[in-house]
Design a protein around this motif. Sequence first.
Motif, mmCIF file in Angstrom:
data_model
loop_
_atom_site.group_PDB
_atom_site.id
_atom_site.type_symbol
_atom_site.label_atom_id
_atom_site.label_comp_id
_atom_site.label_asym_id
_atom_site.label_seq_id
_atom_site.Cartn_x
_atom_site.Cartn_y
_atom_site.Cartn_z
ATOM 1 N N THR A 1 -1.613 -9.533 1.764
ATOM 2 C CA THR A 1 -2.315 -8.615 0.858
ATOM 3 C C THR A 1 -2.871 -9.391 -0.319
ATOM 4 O O THR A 1 -2.285 -10.369 -0.775
ATOM 5 C CB THR A 1 -1.360 -7.519 0.350
ATOM 6 O OG1 THR A 1 -0.277 -8.164 -0.349
ATOM 7 C CG2 THR A 1 -0.796 -6.718 1.499
ATOM 8 N N GLN B 1 5.310 7.591 -0.403
ATOM 9 C CA GLN B 1 6.425 6.665 -0.278
ATOM 10 C C GLN B 1 5.925 5.221 -0.203
ATOM 11 O O GLN B 1 4.743 4.967 0.022
ATOM 12 C CB GLN B 1 7.238 6.995 0.981
ATOM 13 C CG GLN B 1 7.823 8.404 0.998
ATOM 14 C CD GLN B 1 8.655 8.654 2.245
ATOM 15 O OE1 GLN B 1 9.247 7.726 2.817
ATOM 16 N NE2 GLN B 1 8.708 9.916 2.665
ATOM 17 N N GLU B 2 6.854 4.291 -0.404
ATOM 18 C CA GLU B 2 6.534 2.877 -0.228
ATOM 19 C C GLU B 2 6.227 2.608 1.244
ATOM 20 O O GLU B 2 6.744 3.279 2.135
ATOM 21 C CB GLU B 2 7.702 1.996 -0.675
ATOM 22 C CG GLU B 2 8.088 2.156 -2.140
ATOM 23 C CD GLU B 2 7.023 1.610 -3.078
ATOM 24 O OE1 GLU B 2 6.218 0.762 -2.644
ATOM 25 O OE2 GLU B 2 6.996 2.028 -4.256
ATOM 26 N N VAL B 3 5.386 1.609 1.493
ATOM 27 C CA VAL B 3 5.045 1.249 2.868
ATOM 28 C C VAL B 3 6.257 0.601 3.520
ATOM 29 O O VAL B 3 6.785 -0.389 2.991
ATOM 30 C CB VAL B 3 3.857 0.269 2.914
ATOM 31 C CG1 VAL B 3 3.467 -0.025 4.361
ATOM 32 C CG2 VAL B 3 2.669 0.811 2.136
ATOM 33 N N ALA C 1 8.509 -1.861 5.417
ATOM 34 C CA ALA C 1 8.287 -3.301 5.584
ATOM 35 C C ALA C 1 7.847 -3.654 6.989
ATOM 36 O O ALA C 1 7.099 -4.623 7.192
ATOM 37 C CB ALA C 1 9.558 -4.055 5.218
ATOM 38 N N TYR D 1 -2.701 2.669 2.157
ATOM 39 C CA TYR D 1 -2.193 2.725 0.788
ATOM 40 C C TYR D 1 -3.312 2.322 -0.184
ATOM 41 O O TYR D 1 -4.390 1.890 0.230
ATOM 42 C CB TYR D 1 -1.013 1.774 0.615
ATOM 43 C CG TYR D 1 -1.324 0.361 1.068
ATOM 44 C CD1 TYR D 1 -2.029 -0.534 0.263
ATOM 45 C CD2 TYR D 1 -0.927 -0.079 2.330
ATOM 46 C CE1 TYR D 1 -2.333 -1.811 0.689
ATOM 47 C CE2 TYR D 1 -1.224 -1.367 2.764
ATOM 48 C CZ TYR D 1 -1.925 -2.233 1.943
ATOM 49 O OH TYR D 1 -2.229 -3.485 2.372
ATOM 50 N N GLN E 1 -3.701 0.891 -4.607
ATOM 51 C CA GLN E 1 -3.085 0.669 -5.906
ATOM 52 C C GLN E 1 -3.357 1.813 -6.881
ATOM 53 O O GLN E 1 -2.560 2.092 -7.751
ATOM 54 C CB GLN E 1 -3.605 -0.645 -6.495
ATOM 55 C CG GLN E 1 -3.021 -1.889 -5.843
ATOM 56 C CD GLN E 1 -1.539 -2.045 -6.126
ATOM 57 O OE1 GLN E 1 -1.125 -2.124 -7.283
ATOM 58 N NE2 GLN E 1 -0.735 -2.062 -5.084
ATOM 59 N N TYR F 1 -0.901 6.802 1.046
ATOM 60 C CA TYR F 1 -1.776 7.842 0.509
ATOM 61 C C TYR F 1 -2.361 8.661 1.653
ATOM 62 O O TYR F 1 -2.828 8.119 2.657
ATOM 63 C CB TYR F 1 -2.905 7.202 -0.297
ATOM 64 C CG TYR F 1 -4.006 8.151 -0.699
ATOM 65 C CD1 TYR F 1 -3.785 9.180 -1.609
ATOM 66 C CD2 TYR F 1 -5.290 8.015 -0.151
ATOM 67 C CE1 TYR F 1 -4.809 10.042 -1.975
ATOM 68 C CE2 TYR F 1 -6.320 8.872 -0.514
ATOM 69 C CZ TYR F 1 -6.075 9.880 -1.428
ATOM 70 O OH TYR F 1 -7.083 10.735 -1.780
ATOM 71 N N GLY G 1 1.016 -0.790 -3.177
ATOM 72 C CA GLY G 1 0.794 0.607 -3.507
ATOM 73 C C GLY G 1 1.482 1.527 -2.523
ATOM 74 O O GLY G 1 1.922 1.104 -1.451
ATOM 75 N N LYS G 2 1.564 2.763 -2.873
ATOM 76 C CA LYS G 2 2.245 3.736 -2.017
ATOM 77 C C LYS G 2 1.279 4.329 -0.991
ATOM 78 O O LYS G 2 0.064 4.310 -1.170
ATOM 79 C CB LYS G 2 2.850 4.837 -2.886
ATOM 80 C CG LYS G 2 3.969 4.317 -3.793
ATOM 81 C CD LYS G 2 4.599 5.438 -4.593
ATOM 82 C CE LYS G 2 5.728 4.875 -5.455
ATOM 83 N NZ LYS G 2 6.396 5.939 -6.275
ATOM 84 N N GLY H 1 2.324 -5.708 -5.344
ATOM 85 C CA GLY H 1 2.630 -4.838 -4.217
ATOM 86 C C GLY H 1 1.380 -4.236 -3.626
ATOM 87 O O GLY H 1 0.277 -4.538 -4.035
#
Length: 479
Positions: A96, A84-86, A88, A391, A393, A106, A103-104, A101
């Motif tokens: 960053t 999923q997306e991190v 906010a 996360y 990329q 992991y 990345g999701k 972005g």
Amino acid sequence: MTNQSRRQMLFRTGFGLGGLTLSSMMPGGGIFAASAASLVDPLAPKDPHFAAKAKSVIWLHMDGAPSTLDLFDYKPELIRLAGQEVPASFLQGIKTSTQGGVGKLYASNRSWKQYGQSGAWFSDLLPNIAQHADKIAFIKNSKTVGATHDISILKLNTGDVQPGRPSLGAWVAYALGAANPDLPGYVVLYDGNREPTGGSVNWSSGFLPAVYQGTAFRPGDSPIIDLEHPELVSDPQQREELNLLKALNDHRSALRPEDTELQARARSYELAYRMEKSAPEAIDLAKENDATKELYGLNDNATKGYGTNLLRARRLVERGVRFIQVVSGPVADTGGVDRNWDAHSALEKNHGAHTRKVDKPIAGLLQDLKDRGLLDTTLVVWTSEFGRTSYGQSGDGRDHNPWGYTQWLAGGGSKAGYTHGATDEIGLRSIGTGVDTYDLHATVLNLLGLDHLKVTYLRGGRRERPTVVYGDVVRELIA
């Protein structure tokens, strides 16, 4: 009266009033703390500020920055949210460096288990170190600045992001001297076919006299170049040549007392002469028994190089070396390319290879130090330049993380079976204040009996110290 400058006259009469002031700041205190012996031999042993818990440090740098999320920092929420997306809320205040972005989230394919009475979590990548859970003091809220390897490694070793400052090992050599006159007080060991990231600047003496810099031992059976005694020169002849060389150097040094490079070079000739006998014995593993070699993994090609360095580190500790910096080298990936721990992609393969390389030797070192009664006085520091993000990329790796990661101490007066601090639920950033590099350095120096505020060197009218601007001893980590 001989012709001499005012500066030379003051130097020869004890550095003048400024020299007396400087000597009062040196470990041991007192206006004449810089004894005549220490002026003649800058590596003469010096007393600590207070009773030391540790006599030596073995500084284990995992070059490239492993993901401690996949080794020590178990995060069920990260596993639950993987893919999923991190959220906010976890990124507030974080800058960053990536363009599109972050990345999701992991999660690697690891299994986790608690070990020892302390209940410390370890992944299945470190089955051997896990058996020593109750010897370890974890720092799970580590933080630093910078997110590039060269900058953050420099800060890890010297406390600053700019080249030119002394490494921690050099400060230790300056403050305590060498316990064994026949060996360097500060040694660097690395494996692989090239120097570690950043090279010798990471064991430099910086603005301290050059005699305090680290002595790098190369990988392999002959780690010290040209150490053998010349075949066609007898020992008395060599001694006479060194005496003549010393007389010439002393004459030149008296004319230019500020030239510390010359003083260090002169002393290095004498040390090299003594090391012809002492160093080969110190690093020769032939007399180690088969059980010890097996303990460090010397019978396995995957662990032999790193295990050899750790066994040499133990032998150097036994012989009084104060600070041994061991840097983990690269491993070859499936394409034959040497890579360190920097796993932006293919983390599973990368960390699988690196943990196979270091897990058994580090566990062997802890066990061997314990069995020989050395762990109580030897501080083992497991560290890296930063951690890795929750996360990445690439989708199967992690990016650089200076905001929250794990380091640990063992032995040397550290609090065994203890965990200090924590990261957030996805392991991205430290909760609360966090332990910076300065705090880690201050704590290591404290365990060596040194007050980091009193280890000072007068440079251009400014009183420099190891922790640069700030730093607090993490008292909770001390037994």
